[in-house]
Design a protein around this motif. Structure first.
Motif, PDB file in Angstrom:
ATOM      1  N   LYS A  79       0.810  -1.216   0.000  1.00 50.60           N
ATOM      2  CA  LYS A  79       0.000   0.000   0.000  1.00 50.60           C
ATOM      3  C   LYS A  79       0.849   1.274   0.000  1.00 50.60           C
ATOM      4  O   LYS A  79       0.400   2.320   0.480  1.00 50.60           O
ATOM      5  CB  LYS A  79      -0.968   0.015   1.184  1.00 50.60           C
ATOM      6  CG  LYS A  79      -2.030  -1.072   1.102  1.00 50.60           C
ATOM      7  CD  LYS A  79      -3.073  -0.918   2.190  1.00 50.60           C
ATOM      8  CE  LYS A  79      -4.165  -1.985   2.040  1.00 50.60           C
ATOM      9  NZ  LYS A  79      -5.226  -1.853   3.072  1.00 50.60           N
ATOM     10  N   SER A  80       2.063   1.206  -0.517  1.00 48.05           N
ATOM     11  CA  SER A  80       2.908   2.403  -0.567  1.00 48.05           C
ATOM     12  C   SER A  80       2.913   3.034  -1.956  1.00 48.05           C
ATOM     13  O   SER A  80       3.884   3.675  -2.341  1.00 48.05           O
ATOM     14  CB  SER A  80       4.349   2.051  -0.159  1.00 48.05           C
ATOM     15  OG  SER A  80       4.997   1.322  -1.198  1.00 48.05           O
ATOM     16  N   CYS A  81       1.816   2.855  -2.713  1.00 45.09           N
ATOM     17  CA  CYS A  81       1.786   3.369  -4.081  1.00 45.09           C
ATOM     18  C   CYS A  81       1.969   4.873  -4.123  1.00 45.09           C
ATOM     19  O   CYS A  81       2.586   5.409  -5.052  1.00 45.09           O
ATOM     20  CB  CYS A  81       0.480   2.967  -4.762  1.00 45.09           C
ATOM     21  SG  CYS A  81      -1.006   3.463  -3.858  1.00 45.09           S
ATOM     22  N   GLY A  82       1.459   5.592  -3.108  1.00 44.60           N
ATOM     23  CA  GLY A  82       1.619   7.038  -3.082  1.00 44.60           C
ATOM     24  C   GLY A  82       3.074   7.450  -2.932  1.00 44.60           C
ATOM     25  O   GLY A  82       3.592   8.270  -3.706  1.00 44.60           O
ATOM     26  N   PHE A 120       9.247  -1.312   6.700  1.00 42.48           N
ATOM     27  CA  PHE A 120       8.327  -0.479   5.936  1.00 42.48           C
ATOM     28  C   PHE A 120       7.159  -1.288   5.379  1.00 42.48           C
ATOM     29  O   PHE A 120       6.094  -0.725   5.110  1.00 42.48           O
ATOM     30  CB  PHE A 120       9.086   0.196   4.793  1.00 42.48           C
ATOM     31  CG  PHE A 120      10.219   1.063   5.262  1.00 42.48           C
ATOM     32  CD1 PHE A 120       9.990   2.105   6.140  1.00 42.48           C
ATOM     33  CD2 PHE A 120      11.517   0.830   4.838  1.00 42.48           C
ATOM     34  CE1 PHE A 120      11.022   2.917   6.580  1.00 42.48           C
ATOM     35  CE2 PHE A 120      12.562   1.631   5.265  1.00 42.48           C
ATOM     36  CZ  PHE A 120      12.317   2.679   6.147  1.00 42.48           C
ATOM     37  N   ASN A 121       7.360  -2.582   5.190  1.00 37.45           N
ATOM     38  CA  ASN A 121       6.291  -3.403   4.638  1.00 37.45           C
ATOM     39  C   ASN A 121       5.154  -3.611   5.626  1.00 37.45           C
ATOM     40  O   ASN A 121       4.084  -4.078   5.251  1.00 37.45           O
ATOM     41  CB  ASN A 121       6.843  -4.766   4.199  1.00 37.45           C
ATOM     42  CG  ASN A 121       6.029  -5.389   3.095  1.00 37.45           C
ATOM     43  OD1 ASN A 121       5.521  -4.693   2.217  1.00 37.45           O
ATOM     44  ND2 ASN A 121       5.871  -6.702   3.134  1.00 37.45           N
ATOM     45  N   ALA A 122       5.401  -3.266   6.893  1.00 40.36           N
ATOM     46  CA  ALA A 122       4.362  -3.432   7.909  1.00 40.36           C
ATOM     47  C   ALA A 122       3.536  -2.162   8.096  1.00 40.36           C
ATOM     48  O   ALA A 122       2.586  -2.152   8.871  1.00 40.36           O
ATOM     49  CB  ALA A 122       4.993  -3.829   9.241  1.00 40.36           C
ATOM     50  N   ILE A 123       3.891  -1.084   7.380  1.00 37.53           N
ATOM     51  CA  ILE A 123       3.179   0.188   7.515  1.00 37.53           C
ATOM     52  C   ILE A 123       1.974   0.194   6.586  1.00 37.53           C
ATOM     53  O   ILE A 123       2.099  -0.085   5.388  1.00 37.53           O
ATOM     54  CB  ILE A 123       4.100   1.375   7.185  1.00 37.53           C
ATOM     55  CG1 ILE A 123       5.327   1.365   8.096  1.00 37.53           C
ATOM     56  CG2 ILE A 123       3.356   2.690   7.319  1.00 37.53           C
ATOM     57  CD1 ILE A 123       6.345   2.430   7.768  1.00 37.53           C
ATOM     58  N   ASN A 124       0.824   0.495   7.144  1.00 37.60           N
ATOM     59  CA  ASN A 124      -0.397   0.629   6.339  1.00 37.60           C
ATOM     60  C   ASN A 124      -0.517   2.083   5.890  1.00 37.60           C
ATOM     61  O   ASN A 124      -1.056   2.926   6.594  1.00 37.60           O
ATOM     62  CB  ASN A 124      -1.614   0.196   7.149  1.00 37.60           C
ATOM     63  CG  ASN A 124      -2.884   0.160   6.310  1.00 37.60           C
ATOM     64  OD1 ASN A 124      -2.852   0.401   5.095  1.00 37.60           O
ATOM     65  ND2 ASN A 124      -4.000  -0.134   6.934  1.00 37.60           N
ATOM     66  N   PHE A 125      -0.007   2.389   4.696  1.00 34.45           N
ATOM     67  CA  PHE A 125       0.028   3.764   4.226  1.00 34.45           C
ATOM     68  C   PHE A 125      -1.347   4.297   3.823  1.00 34.45           C
ATOM     69  O   PHE A 125      -1.541   5.510   3.757  1.00 34.45           O
ATOM     70  CB  PHE A 125       0.979   3.884   3.021  1.00 34.45           C
ATOM     71  CG  PHE A 125       2.418   3.671   3.356  1.00 34.45           C
ATOM     72  CD1 PHE A 125       3.202   4.735   3.766  1.00 34.45           C
ATOM     73  CD2 PHE A 125       2.998   2.421   3.259  1.00 34.45           C
ATOM     74  CE1 PHE A 125       4.544   4.560   4.079  1.00 34.45           C
ATOM     75  CE2 PHE A 125       4.340   2.227   3.564  1.00 34.45           C
ATOM     76  CZ  PHE A 125       5.110   3.295   3.975  1.00 34.45           C
ATOM     77  N   GLY A 126      -2.270   3.392   3.536  1.00 33.47           N
ATOM     78  CA  GLY A 126      -3.552   3.813   2.983  1.00 33.47           C
ATOM     79  C   GLY A 126      -4.308   4.857   3.780  1.00 33.47           C
ATOM     80  O   GLY A 126      -4.723   5.894   3.233  1.00 33.47           O
ATOM     81  N   PRO A 127      -4.508   4.667   5.103  1.00 33.66           N
ATOM     82  CA  PRO A 127      -5.359   5.599   5.846  1.00 33.66           C
ATOM     83  C   PRO A 127      -4.821   7.030   5.927  1.00 33.66           C
ATOM     84  O   PRO A 127      -5.608   7.965   6.109  1.00 33.66           O
ATOM     85  CB  PRO A 127      -5.440   4.962   7.239  1.00 33.66           C
ATOM     86  CG  PRO A 127      -5.157   3.519   7.020  1.00 33.66           C
ATOM     87  CD  PRO A 127      -4.168   3.476   5.910  1.00 33.66           C
ATOM     88  N   PHE A 128      -3.500   7.240   5.813  1.00 29.98           N
ATOM     89  CA  PHE A 128      -2.979   8.595   6.005  1.00 29.98           C
ATOM     90  C   PHE A 128      -2.301   9.158   4.751  1.00 29.98           C
ATOM     91  O   PHE A 128      -1.713  10.238   4.804  1.00 29.98           O
ATOM     92  CB  PHE A 128      -1.978   8.638   7.180  1.00 29.98           C
ATOM     93  CG  PHE A 128      -0.799   7.729   7.027  1.00 29.98           C
ATOM     94  CD1 PHE A 128       0.312   8.123   6.301  1.00 29.98           C
ATOM     95  CD2 PHE A 128      -0.786   6.472   7.613  1.00 29.98           C
ATOM     96  CE1 PHE A 128       1.407   7.291   6.170  1.00 29.98           C
ATOM     97  CE2 PHE A 128       0.304   5.630   7.486  1.00 29.98           C
ATOM     98  CZ  PHE A 128       1.408   6.048   6.769  1.00 29.98           C
ATOM     99  N   THR A 129      -2.368   8.458   3.633  1.00 27.75           N
ATOM    100  CA  THR A 129      -1.761   8.954   2.397  1.00 27.75           C
ATOM    101  C   THR A 129      -2.843   9.540   1.507  1.00 27.75           C
ATOM    102  O   THR A 129      -3.746   8.825   1.060  1.00 27.75           O
ATOM    103  CB  THR A 129      -1.028   7.830   1.649  1.00 27.75           C
ATOM    104  OG1 THR A 129      -0.037   7.268   2.504  1.00 27.75           O
ATOM    105  CG2 THR A 129      -0.352   8.377   0.400  1.00 27.75           C
TER     106      THR A 129
END
Length: 339
Positions: A79-82, A120-129
């Motif tokens: 989920k690090s597409c941003g 970094f793979n454990a970070i859920n970027f979706g909710p704050f990106t």
């Protein structure tokens, strides 16, 4: 009643076999030449009209800067597409992998600069990106490396930050101009994903215009179709999508509760089960390199941060006056976020 034959009696058995197919000639008939139905032997010499198309003219129709493709940070983290798309744009603008002179930065470098810690793979970027988050991160990276860049919404027909006065046609024209400009990079926010446009192709409707110039021979708008080449950072998707501009505009012009998934267009427009109505977060964002040198404003910001021994916080960046008497961009008014 059982019938038994005498030992000396012989019982005969025979089958009648049709051998006509075996007796036929092995040579098969030739299939008719269907091309003769449509062709005739010319009675006189064919006159060929000279084709004036060349590589320079074809560049008006087909644009793909391979350096944009080189800079696509693929694969991404979960989920690090941003962030991956932002790193792709930054490397194209400022690194030697693209059009700049600095060393390329990796996703891990950018995440560490922004204060994230591994894994970094454990970070859920979706909710704050979000869109504003990416533009804020772009400012931080520019300040950290001492370069000058600007970013803004490029085409957002609905919702917060919508671009007033920009039509679908003018947005396409400006996007084509920007993709030919080595100082511009773009991010496309679609359904739960960020991607980077890397090129485009203008395809004529008529086959006789296959080697025609856009400017001279294809004047009518209904005689052409524009496909946008979009680089994807996800390893589960094709490296480059080829999407008609009409489909991208269809995605951006939808409003809640309706949603259009550009990567799964076969599903069509879906109606979400939500009470929200109106608005759309999907958009095109532009990131631009304004100068190869560090500006005086950036130097002052870096000096303030260095003197205070403080971290690079959002409050410190946003509280700084970045107006540096810069001339307005002729491509688009990038006034939202500038450094």
């Amino acid at each position: 009643m059982e019938i038994q034959a005498e030992p000396s009696e012989k019982i005969g058995c025979a089958w009648e076999i049709d051998l006509d197919d075996w007796n036929k000639s092995s040579s098969s008939k030739r299939k008719p030449d269907l091309s003769k139905k449509y062709t005739k032997r010319p009675k006189k010499r064919v006159q060929i009209t000279p084709c004036t198309m060349n590589q320079e003219l074809m560049l008006n129709r087909k644009v793909l800067d391979v350096r944009r493709w080189f800079c696509i940070s693929r694969p991404q983290y979960w989920k690090s597409c941003g962030m991956s798309s932002l790193v792709s744009c930054w490397n194209y603008l400022f690194s030697s992998l693209g059009t700049g002179s600095l060393n390329p930065i990796r996703q891990e470098d950018a995440l560490s600069i922004l204060g994230f810690e591994p894994p970094f793979n454990a970070i859920n970027f979706g909710p704050f990106t979000g869109n504003a988050t990416l533009m804020r991160w772009f400012r931080k990276l520019c300040i950290y490396f001492g370069v000058k860049g600007r970013c803004s919404y490029f085409y957002k027909p609905h919702g917060t930050g919508k671009t007033v006065g920009i039509s679908q046609e003018s947005a396409l024209e400006s996007l084509q101009q920007g993709l030919r400009n080595s100082n511009c990079a773009f991010i496309y926010h679609c359904n739960n994903h960020y991607m980077c446009p890397v090129g485009y192709e203008v395809v004529p409707e008529s086959p006789k215009h296959a080697y025609s110039d856009v400017a001279s021979d294809m004047n009518a708008e209904d005689e052409r179709k524009t496909w946008i080449l979009v680089g994807d950072t996800s390893k589960k998707q094709p490296g480059i999508h080829c999407i008609p501009w009409e489909e991208i505009a269809k995605d951006l012009n939808n409003q809640l509760p309706y949603l259009y998934d550009i990567r799964r267009r076969y599903k069509g427009v879906k109606k979400l089960n939500t009470r929200k109505e109106g608005g759309n977060i999907h958009c095109l964002m532009i990131f631009r390199k304004c100068s190869p040198h560090c500006s005086n404003v950036t130097k002052r910001v870096l000096q303030q941060i260095s003197d205070s021994n403080s971290n690079l916080t959002d409050e410190k960046i946003l509280a700084t006056d970045f107006n540096d008497n810069m001339q307005e961009d002729s491509l688009t008014k990038l006034i939202d976020l500038e450094i």
